[in-house]
Design an enzyme around this catalytic site. Structure first.
Site, PDB file in Angstrom:
ATOM      1  N   ASP A 175      -4.404  10.003   1.610  1.00 51.66           N
ATOM      2  CA  ASP A 175      -4.513   8.649   1.086  1.00 51.66           C
ATOM      3  C   ASP A 175      -5.821   8.869   0.472  1.00 51.66           C
ATOM      4  OD1 ASP A 175      -4.762   6.293   0.014  1.00 51.66           O
ATOM      5  OD2 ASP A 175      -4.627   5.128   2.192  1.00 51.66           O
ATOM      6  N   HIS A 184       0.826  -1.210   0.069  1.00 51.79           N
ATOM      7  CA  HIS A 184       0.020  -0.107   0.041  1.00 51.79           C
ATOM      8  C   HIS A 184       1.003   1.360  -0.002  1.00 51.79           C
ATOM      9  CE1 HIS A 184      -3.649   2.493   0.273  1.00 51.79           C
ATOM     10  NE2 HIS A 184      -3.240   2.873   1.369  1.00 51.79           N
TER      11      HIS A 184
END
Length: 273
Positions: free
Chosen positions: A127, A110
């Protein structure tokens, strides 16, 4: 090469100031959330995602009106933020969201951003690439306090790898991912993206995931299953066919699938994945 920032701002319908302030950062994240979806059509169709350059990401997510996963969504936003005068560090994380106790440890696949805002102390976690549960606002990169976003509250807690992000859903704090505070070079991110888009058992290779965060709802599509989270409740819709799924992808999520091949046929293979 710098991103096409003007085209990006048009893509997310950002028409106000671009001064590198905290208010602008909030507006950019919100605009990105509602305009550029999370999607994994390239890996699903056998197309590797390894070029994370500003040119490649701008071409796909901006000019071709596609979405992408974490490396792409956070990648293009990171380039734009740098171009506007923010400081950007790219970090790597390990997803634990929806993982049962004792599950094998996931890889560092990620990608998130640690953003410095001129005139503001500390850094902010940004994010826009965690799919249906992605942050809908920047939060301070600080362990401890509960931080409200445009949607759910989140908090960061200390973790041996650096920090871990949690969200509160129905009074329970649930972990999403843990991440290192060490800046990652582009080559390492590219390797993570290539793995995520080509490994035969990778979640993005074997199943369809699409998501969009509007101002008042979270739209999540997994295979034939569409979930709409809004106002504290969830509506679940089971789509009948691959054609119905494709209609949602191009309509509700606004994804241009031109040039990808027979997307409907591939969707039919993963309807229940």
């Amino acid at each position: 090469m710098a991103p096409d920032t003007a085209a990006y701002l048009a893509r997310i319908d950002h028409r106000s100031t671009v001064e590198p302030t905290l208010d602008t950062l909030h507006a950019l994240v919100a605009g990105h959330n509602r305009s550029i979806p999370f999607e994994n059509l390239d890996p699903l169709m056998g197309i590797p995602v390894h070029d994370l350059s500003a040119q490649a990401l701008t071409a796909k997510l901006v000019h071709r009106r596609r979405g992408g996963y974490c490396y792409e969504n956070n990648g293009v936003l990171g380039y734009v933020l740098e171009d506007l005068g923010y400081g950007v560090d790219r970090l790597a994380g390990r997803v634990v969201w929806m993982q049962p106790p004792g599950a094998p440890q996931a890889g560092l696949t990620h990608n998130v951003l640690a953003v410095t805002v001129p005139g503001e102390e500390g850094r902010f976690l940004v994010d826009v690439g965690f799919g249906g549960q992605t942050l809908s606002s920047p939060i301070r990169l600080q362990a401890g306090p509960v931080q409200q976003t445009r949607h759910e509250p989140y908090r960061l807690v200390e973790h041996p790898e650096g920090m871990a992000l949690q969200t509160r859903i129905h009074d329970d704090w649930l972990p999403l991912y843990q991440f290192s505070l060490r800046t990652q070079p582009l080559v390492d991110l590219s390797i993570g993206s290539w793995y995520s888009s080509t490994y035969p058992d990778a979640v993005f290779v074997v199943g369809l995931s699409v998501a969009l965060v509007t101002d008042d709802a979270r739209w999540n599509l997994r295979g034939r299953n569409l979930a709409i989270h809004a106002g504290g409740g969830t509506e679940k819709i089971r789509l009948n066919s691959a054609a119905d799924v494709l209609d949602q992808i191009t309509g509700r999520f606004g994804i241009d699938v031109a040039g990808l091949g027979d997307v409907e046929a591939r969707i039919s293979q993963v309807l229940d994945s």
